[in-house]
Design a protein around this motif. Sequence first.
Motif, short mmCIF file in Angstrom:
data_model
loop_
_atom_site.label_atom_id
_atom_site.label_comp_id
_atom_site.label_asym_id
_atom_site.label_seq_id
_atom_site.Cartn_x
_atom_site.Cartn_y
_atom_site.Cartn_z
N CYS A 28 51.46 29.73 46.42
CA CYS A 28 51.78 29.73 47.85
C CYS A 28 53.27 30.06 48.04
O CYS A 28 54.07 29.90 47.13
CB CYS A 28 51.53 28.34 48.45
N CYS A 32 55.65 26.63 52.00
CA CYS A 32 54.37 25.98 52.26
C CYS A 32 54.11 24.73 51.42
O CYS A 32 54.56 24.64 50.28
CB CYS A 32 53.22 26.93 51.94
N CYS A 35 48.22 26.32 51.11
CA CYS A 35 48.12 27.54 51.90
C CYS A 35 46.72 28.13 51.80
O CYS A 35 45.94 27.76 50.93
CB CYS A 35 49.16 28.57 51.46
N SER A 40 54.39 33.10 54.51
CA SER A 40 54.79 31.88 55.22
C SER A 40 53.96 31.63 56.47
O SER A 40 54.07 30.59 57.11
CB SER A 40 56.27 31.95 55.59
N CYS A 43 50.57 28.95 55.66
CA CYS A 43 50.79 27.57 55.21
C CYS A 43 49.82 26.61 55.90
O CYS A 43 49.54 26.77 57.08
CB CYS A 43 52.21 27.12 55.52
N LYS A 44 49.34 25.62 55.14
CA LYS A 44 48.58 24.52 55.76
C LYS A 44 49.57 23.63 56.49
O LYS A 44 49.38 23.29 57.63
CB LYS A 44 47.80 23.75 54.69
N THR A 45 50.66 23.26 55.81
CA THR A 45 51.79 22.56 56.44
C THR A 45 53.08 23.13 55.85
O THR A 45 53.07 23.70 54.77
CB THR A 45 51.75 21.03 56.22
N CYS A 46 54.16 22.93 56.58
CA CYS A 46 55.46 23.44 56.11
C CYS A 46 56.10 22.46 55.13
O CYS A 46 55.98 21.24 55.30
CB CYS A 46 56.40 23.66 57.29
N LYS A 52 57.68 25.00 61.60
CA LYS A 52 56.76 26.03 62.09
C LYS A 52 57.36 26.69 63.33
O LYS A 52 57.68 26.03 64.29
CB LYS A 52 55.39 25.43 62.39
N LYS A 56 54.85 30.76 61.73
CA LYS A 56 55.36 30.89 60.36
C LYS A 56 56.23 29.69 60.03
O LYS A 56 56.84 29.10 60.92
CB LYS A 56 56.21 32.16 60.19
N CYS A 57 56.31 29.34 58.73
CA CYS A 57 57.23 28.29 58.31
C CYS A 57 58.58 28.94 58.04
O CYS A 57 58.69 29.80 57.16
CB CYS A 57 56.70 27.59 57.06
#
Length: 102
Positions: A28, A32, A35, A40, A43-46, A52, A56-57
């Motif tokens: 990933c 991230c 992902c 970027s 990502c599931k989470t940053c 975010k 995008k992160c």
Amino acid sequence: DLDECAASPCKDHQYCLNIDGSFSCKACDASCVGCTGEGSDKCKTCASGYTKEDEKCTDIDECNLPEKVCVKENQDCVNTSGSYKCVCSEGFEDKDGTCVQT
């Protein structure tokens, strides 16, 4: 072709890429935590130090936050990817954690 990715064979910090007769696990993006694909924006989470923005992160510039992060005298903040570092201002050097004039 069997989609091996359906079984989620990759680690948490990777995403699965299905290829003919096989699959591969790709890392990933550094921004991230988990992902669904490359970049970027997948990502599931940053990750810590990222926020975010426009789906995008993106890196948080800690040096531009209202609350100063480098508080020692004669010290400057340098933004890094996902973090920051405090360095002695020009004409000063670090002597046991204090910036003294050179």
